[in-house]
Design an enzyme around this catalytic site. Structure first.
Site, PDB file in Angstrom:
ATOM      1  N   LYS A 238       0.819  -1.213   0.000  1.00  0.00           N
ATOM      2  CA  LYS A 238       0.000   0.000   0.000  1.00  0.00           C
ATOM      3  C   LYS A 238       0.854   1.265   0.000  1.00  0.00           C
ATOM      4  CE  LYS A 238      -4.091  -1.985   0.292  1.00  0.00           C
ATOM      5  NZ  LYS A 238      -5.458  -1.622  -0.017  1.00  0.00           N
ATOM      6  N   ARG A 285      -4.134 -10.741   3.487  1.00  0.00           N
ATOM      7  CA  ARG A 285      -4.343 -10.679   2.034  1.00  0.00           C
ATOM      8  C   ARG A 285      -3.102 -10.040   1.438  1.00  0.00           C
ATOM      9  NH1 ARG A 285      -6.397  -7.093  -1.867  1.00  0.00           N
ATOM     10  NH2 ARG A 285      -7.607  -8.123  -3.526  1.00  0.00           N
TER      11      ARG A 285
END
Length: 306
Positions: A238, A285
């Site tokens: 991210k 994830r």
């Protein structure tokens, strides 16, 4: 902060159950899109051939993935919107190809379209992972209830095109906002007929939480235990991780003002994954399965020693 004591849960899927809590489960990300933020185009063929995606799926399974999460539409800002039919043309051949090669694979479909969720579950997927928490398609909750599938409810603050313009959150505002709005989504999903033992919650790192706003959420991930449901964490690659690396005094000169590539975010992702497990996450994830499996092995051993 002391490490969280992870609560065991049985997650009931469409045809089977998963025991969560004894060890961290790894969900491998398989994007069959041309424009996803991290791996857009890597496993996508314009002719919708599943070959590249299948090869990546088999690699992730061999590296230790417990679940594969297949997405056909990017949710990054400025991504090209798809019709459900186009989304389905991307993911359904991949689902079929994986299950032909590895029939026992647990597949999740990453979609916010109820019609796509239905087609994917009918094709053999076990889980619907909706980044909107069933907000963007009002038929999603009733559809998941009818399909008796597992459901991942993620918190999203606004839609992707709105993220650049959202007012900033103070550090102390982040977690209460996520808890309040996730509680609303859970109430709606349960009212629609989804049993709680089919639901996993995801705080939605990066989805409307801008850069450093994600750190209070990671630091206080254990607050999600108040729902008495399993927790999924998806911090992989991210932007908030990359931002921290560029600002670090020992790394800024090495990076020379450049934003770390997706591959150069691996160590930061591993650190975030480890922190999430120690704060109580049941499922990670991730794009990078083998490093996540190794990090989980160590973090799980720490939790077992508490």
């Amino acid at each position: 902060m002391p490490f969280a004591t992870r609560i065991d849960h049985e997650w009931r899927l469409r045809t089977r159950s998963l025991l969560l809590g004894q060890r961290t489960l790894i969900m491998g990300i398989l994007n069959v899109t041309p424009d996803s933020f991290s791996d857009g185009g890597h496993f996508y063929s314009p002719e919708h051939s599943p070959n590249r995606a299948l090869a990546q799926a088999l690699t992730m399974l061999d590296e230790g993935a417990d679940i594969l999460d297949i997405g056909g539409e990017s949710t990054r800002p400025n991504a090209t919107p798809l019709t459900p039919a186009e989304e389905q043309s991307r993911i359904l051949p991949v689902i079929a190809a994986i299950l032909q090669q590895r029939p026992n694979t647990i597949l999740s479909v990453d979609t916010f379209h109820a019609t796509t969720a239905r087609r994917a579950i009918e094709a053999g997927a076990e889980i619907v992972n909706d980044v909107s928490g069933h907000l963007w398609d009002p038929a999603m909750s009733t559809t998941c209830a009818e399909l008796h599938c597992g459901a991942i409810l993620m918190h999203t603050r606004g839609r992707p095109q709105e993220w650049p313009h959202l007012p900033p959150l103070a550090p102390e505002e982040v977690v209460p906002l996520v808890l309040t709005e996730l509680a609303q989504r859970l109430e709606s999903a349960i009212t629609a007929g989804i049993p709680p033992d089919k639901i996993v919650v995801d705080p939605g790192f990066g989805f409307g939480k801008i850069l450093d706003e994600n750190y209070p959420l990671l630091a206080q991930l254990d607050q999600l235990r108040q729902f008495n449901l399993p927790i999924l964490a998806g911090a992989s690659r991210k932007g908030f991780l990359a931002r921290t690396l560029t600002q670090h005094p020992s790394l800024s000169a090495l990076l020379n003002g450049n934003i770390p590539s997706m591959e150069d975010r691996l160590n930061a992702t591993t650190a975030a994954n480890t922190a999430a497990i120690l704060a109580g996450a049941h499922v990670l994830r991730t794009h990078d399965v083998r490093p996540a499996v190794e990090a989980a092995a160590i973090a799980d051993q720490i939790l077992a020693a508490i």
